[in-house]
Design a protein around this motif. Structure first.
Motif, PDB file in Angstrom:
ATOM      1  N   GLU A  58      -8.168   9.982 -17.341  1.00  0.00           N
ATOM      2  CA  GLU A  58      -9.529   9.953 -17.378  1.00  0.00           C
ATOM      3  C   GLU A  58      -9.998   8.719 -17.778  1.00  0.00           C
ATOM      4  O   GLU A  58     -10.376   8.286 -17.266  1.00  0.00           O
ATOM      5  CB  GLU A  58      -9.923  11.047 -18.890  1.00  0.00           C
ATOM      6  CG  GLU A  58      -9.630  12.537 -18.480  1.00  0.00           C
ATOM      7  CD  GLU A  58      -8.105  12.603 -19.483  1.00  0.00           C
ATOM      8  OE1 GLU A  58      -7.625  13.957 -19.382  1.00  0.00           O
ATOM      9  OE2 GLU A  58      -7.549  11.889 -19.560  1.00  0.00           O
ATOM     10  N   LYS A  59      -9.006   7.848 -18.114  1.00  0.00           N
ATOM     11  CA  LYS A  59      -9.491   6.364 -18.082  1.00  0.00           C
ATOM     12  C   LYS A  59      -9.177   5.658 -16.466  1.00  0.00           C
ATOM     13  O   LYS A  59     -10.152   5.039 -16.422  1.00  0.00           O
ATOM     14  CB  LYS A  59      -9.059   5.815 -19.426  1.00  0.00           C
ATOM     15  CG  LYS A  59      -8.912   4.349 -19.301  1.00  0.00           C
ATOM     16  CD  LYS A  59     -10.148   3.950 -19.964  1.00  0.00           C
ATOM     17  CE  LYS A  59     -10.569   2.437 -20.496  1.00  0.00           C
ATOM     18  NZ  LYS A  59     -12.594   2.312 -20.348  1.00  0.00           N
ATOM     19  N   LYS A  73      -2.170   4.264 -19.284  1.00  0.00           N
ATOM     20  CA  LYS A  73      -3.310   4.598 -19.606  1.00  0.00           C
ATOM     21  C   LYS A  73      -4.180   5.983 -19.449  1.00  0.00           C
ATOM     22  O   LYS A  73      -3.562   6.296 -18.580  1.00  0.00           O
ATOM     23  CB  LYS A  73      -4.452   3.556 -18.906  1.00  0.00           C
ATOM     24  CG  LYS A  73      -4.352   2.560 -19.324  1.00  0.00           C
ATOM     25  CD  LYS A  73      -5.575   1.884 -18.988  1.00  0.00           C
ATOM     26  CE  LYS A  73      -6.091   0.415 -18.475  1.00  0.00           C
ATOM     27  NZ  LYS A  73      -6.988  -0.368 -18.226  1.00  0.00           N
ATOM     28  N   GLU A 117     -12.232   6.952 -14.741  1.00  0.00           N
ATOM     29  CA  GLU A 117     -13.224   5.895 -15.121  1.00  0.00           C
ATOM     30  C   GLU A 117     -12.740   4.980 -14.272  1.00  0.00           C
ATOM     31  O   GLU A 117     -13.769   4.195 -13.800  1.00  0.00           O
ATOM     32  CB  GLU A 117     -13.449   5.723 -16.129  1.00  0.00           C
ATOM     33  CG  GLU A 117     -13.994   7.708 -16.189  1.00  0.00           C
ATOM     34  CD  GLU A 117     -14.064   6.762 -18.504  1.00  0.00           C
ATOM     35  OE1 GLU A 117     -13.568   6.166 -19.400  1.00  0.00           O
ATOM     36  OE2 GLU A 117     -13.905   8.684 -19.117  1.00  0.00           O
ATOM     37  N   GLU A 118     -12.222   3.662 -14.714  1.00  0.00           N
ATOM     38  CA  GLU A 118     -11.854   2.409 -13.857  1.00  0.00           C
ATOM     39  C   GLU A 118     -11.855   2.297 -12.891  1.00  0.00           C
ATOM     40  O   GLU A 118     -12.780   1.507 -11.823  1.00  0.00           O
ATOM     41  CB  GLU A 118     -10.473   1.981 -14.107  1.00  0.00           C
ATOM     42  CG  GLU A 118     -10.754   1.642 -15.743  1.00  0.00           C
ATOM     43  CD  GLU A 118      -9.395   1.020 -16.549  1.00  0.00           C
ATOM     44  OE1 GLU A 118      -9.355   0.637 -17.754  1.00  0.00           O
ATOM     45  OE2 GLU A 118      -7.946   0.046 -15.848  1.00  0.00           O
TER      46      GLU A 118
END
Length: 389
Positions: free
Chosen positions: A162-163, A159, A166-167
């Motif tokens: 940035e993702k 992924k 976020e997670e």
């Protein structure tokens, strides 16, 4: 300008510091090159007091290293192990929660969690760990992972970085640690940490986190093969990112530990080198509000002295630290809160228990500590501990 420095070779820099003007890289290098620690102490103490008054802080926290298995082989690192080694370890989520539960009983407000780049732990392990710790106490601040760990998780999960941030944030991550910066100059990184991400990637992870509203600390590993110019270049890049984002709440210079690793050095960081590095960092990093004297690497006595060279924080009680000890540090595994208070008072400053973002929770400005309650989960934990004591 203070008349004491009127005839000093660095009187021009002293005048600029006292006027609150930003120092250049050339001026920072001149400060690194001076042998006059009295000048450095006077100037850095003045800046420390201008920024933070007569207070010096500590945090009641606990370190947890979830594993020391790592796919990298950084030459300076005595912590990492391969699966074939007999002294590697990895903790289950349940074991981490048990350590956290025990530490909450000791009054901690922060968990500081880092590890190696594990070759086989699944991405969900990290999310499950954060969620389980937040389920234990949602007010507990989770300061976890270095920039290189975040990049490793991006590769692991396939992924975007940035993702992943976020997670991790959604699962409970409250702030990033500053570890892994080492020295930014590419030739130095190649010599001490071949295969580790370049400076641009370290800074990009922190930049991204800051733009998401997060905060972090930053570090520099000094006293190995780098030059003074390399140190100034490192500080320059940190100051530039702080100008851009404002997301660093503190800077932590880390002295190289020469034992148990693959980098021979002629002269390990001395007390003089540590104190001048503290002072120059305080004078040059005019936009990072706090400077930590990391007692684990320095020893509490030298960290106490660093409070007269610009530092305004001694870091935390820690409880259990592996990385510096495996590198050869002889410091204890923990410090009590009262030992921190005593060291700060002996340095002529007012001790303050802080939260992760350096906000005061408890001030020792009288016979008994005075509780302050900022809007943070740490304050709620402190109030609860006082109520049940």
């Amino acid at each position: 300008m203070n008349g004491l420095w009127q005839q000093h070779p660095l009187r021009d820099i002293a005048a600029r510091v006292e006027a609150g003007q930003r120092l250049t890289e050339a001026e920072a290098l001149r400060l690194f090159q001076t042998r006059d620690v009295h000048l450095l102490s006077a100037l850095a103490s003045g800046v420390r007091e201008r920024l933070n008054g007569r207070r010096a802080s500590y945090i009641v926290n606990r370190y947890i290293n979830y594993s020391n298995y790592c796919i990298l082989s950084c030459q300076f690192c005595a912590f990492a192990r391969k699966k074939r080694n007999g002294d590697g370890f990895e903790l289950t989520v349940e074991e981490i929660v048990a350590k956290a539960r025990e530490a909450l009983g000791l009054g901690i407000t922060e968990l500081h969690i880092v590890g190696g780049l594990h070759p086989s732990l699944p991405y969900r392990y990290y999310l499950d760990m954060l969620r389980a710790l937040k389920a234990l106490d949602a007010r507990l601040h989770l300061k976890c992972f270095t920039a290189i760990e975040v990049l490793h998780l991006a590769t692991l999960s396939k992924k975007p970085m940035e993702k992943v941030l976020e997670e991790l944030k959604e699962a409970g991550l409250d702030s990033l640690t500053g570890g892994g910066a080492e020295i930014f100059r590419p030739s130095v990184r190649e010599a001490i940490a071949r295969g580790k991400e370049p400076a641009e990637d370290y800074l990009h992870v922190h930049r991204t986190w800051h733009r998401m509203g997060g905060r972090s600390t930053c570090t520099m590993l000094y006293g190995h093969v780098e030059t003074l110019e390399d140190r100034v270049d490192h500080l320059r890049q940190l100051r530039a990112l702080q100008d851009e984002t404002g997301g660093f709440c503190g800077f932590i210079p880390l002295p190289y530990q020469p034992e148990n690793n693959a980098i021979p050095v002629s002269h390990a960081p001395s007390g003089f080198d540590t104190l001048r590095t503290m002072a120059v960092s305080r004078l040059y990093l005019d936009n990072i509000p706090h400077l930590t004297a990391y007692w684990v690497g320095l020893g509490l006595k030298l960290a106490q002295l660093a409070l007269s060279y610009g530092a305004d924080d001694l870091h935390g009680t820690i409880v259990e630290e592996h990385i510096f000890r495996m590198a050869g540090a002889k410091t204890p595994q923990l410090q009590t809160e009262l030992a921190m208070v005593k060291a700060i008072r002996e340095a002529g400053l007012v001790p303050v228990q802080r939260d992760t973002f350096y906000q005061p929770l408890k001030v020792w400005d009288g016979p008994a500590p005075r509780v302050i309650a900022p809007a943070s989960g740490a304050a709620a934990i402190l109030q609860n501990n006082l109520a049940t004591a």
